[in-house]
Design an enzyme around this catalytic site. Structure first.
Site, PDB file in Angstrom:
ATOM      1  CG  ASP A 213      -0.044  -0.168   2.514  1.00 50.47           C
ATOM      2  OD1 ASP A 213       0.534   0.832   2.977  1.00 50.47           O
ATOM      3  OD2 ASP A 213       0.086  -1.303   3.022  1.00 50.47           O
ATOM      4  CG  ASP A 215       1.900   4.746   5.864  1.00 49.23           C
ATOM      5  OD1 ASP A 215       1.380   3.817   6.522  1.00 49.23           O
ATOM      6  OD2 ASP A 215       2.482   5.696   6.391  1.00 49.23           O
TER       7      ASP A 215
END
Length: 277
Positions: A213, A215
């Site tokens: 991802d 974050d």
């Protein structure tokens, strides 16, 4: 020298089916029990020991992982090298989820963990100990892993700095942006104290960071949460397993004599003279 590889699997990468001739052993160390059983076996005829960092049912959060016991147990099992996987969030646009980052530096933002075996808590590790940490990760292992990833057409970043946060919560957006401003590439919860303890114990250590991802700094994307992280990690596992299977025989074939002697010397000279009485 004989080569034996410890493999610490992060979320989704602790699959015992990686190993042939599996044998489970539950052990104790001067620092207590490791996260789970040590699973002994072979990959491509190379002796390996697999350990689930968070336990095979993911019952241990990052703060409560017994990093000292994990590393001590692998060393006592005869491991000379440790190769780990770690889920993380990308802090930079050019590092996309699903790619690989071979860590070469870390920034420690933990605050609740025992950071050393040499803290006076066990007579098995006596003395005041100051391990050098300019290069926490083995550059030879990183090079071999990176070359193998290229052969498998896996997108791999040859270096990267990880900010290791305490967790178990994810970062705030303000924190994520601070980490970006520091020039770090990824954020995770487990590199510290795992990497420095490996160095204390004379183990050759490398980490394969797996971004799932961005974050939470990227405002046009949903911030990281557990379902998204796990779903992304599952997509990574097949490629990383192929990487492990391909790279382990190459690691075993390398002449590690000089590198292991350097690690041993660093460990031996890190104890303050006279402090280990």
């Amino acid at each position: 020298m004989s080569f034996k590889l410890g493999i610490i699997g992060g979320t989704g990468m602790d699959d015992p089916d990686l190993l042939a001739g599996r044998e489970e052993k539950f052990v104790e160390t001067p620092f207590g029990k490791p996260s789970d059983a040590l699973i002994h076996g072979t990959i491509g005829d190379v002796p390996c020991v697999l350990l689930a960092r968070h336990g095979r049912k993911h019952t241990v959060n990052p703060t409560n992982v017994n990093y000292r016991a994990n590393m001590w147990a692998l060393r006592d099992a005869g491991c000379t090298h440790v190769l780990v996987t770690t889920a993380c969030g990308s802090l930079q646009e050019e590092i996309n989820p699903g790619e690989i980052v071979l860590l070469d530096q870390f920034i420690d933002r933990t605050n609740q963990r025992p950071l050393s075996c040499y803290d006076g808590s066990s007579p098995a590790a006596k003395g005041v100990f100051h391990i050098p940490m300019a290069e926490p990760f083995c550059k030879i292992m990183r090079k071999i892993v990176g070359e193998t990833a290229a052969e498998l057409n896996l997108t791999c970043h040859a270096s990267g700095t990880a900010v290791t946060i305490e967790g178990p919560r994810f970062s705030t957006r303000a924190e994520s942006n601070v980490f970006r401003s520091w020039g770090a590439q990824v954020v995770n919860m487990t590199t510290v104290p795992e990497a420095p303890i490996a160095n204390e114990l004379g183990l050759c250590y490398a980490a394969i960071a797996l971004p799932t991802d961005y974050d939470c700094w990227k405002v046009n994307e949903a911030p990281v949460d557990v379902p998204a992280c796990l779903a992304a990690f599952r997509k990574l596992t097949d490629g990383v397993k192929k990487l492990l299977i391909a790279v382990i025989p190459k690691l075993a074939a390398y002449d590690w004599t000089e590198r292991m002697q350097a690690l041993k010397t660093a460990a031996e000279t890190s104890i303050v003279p006279g402090s280990d009485v």
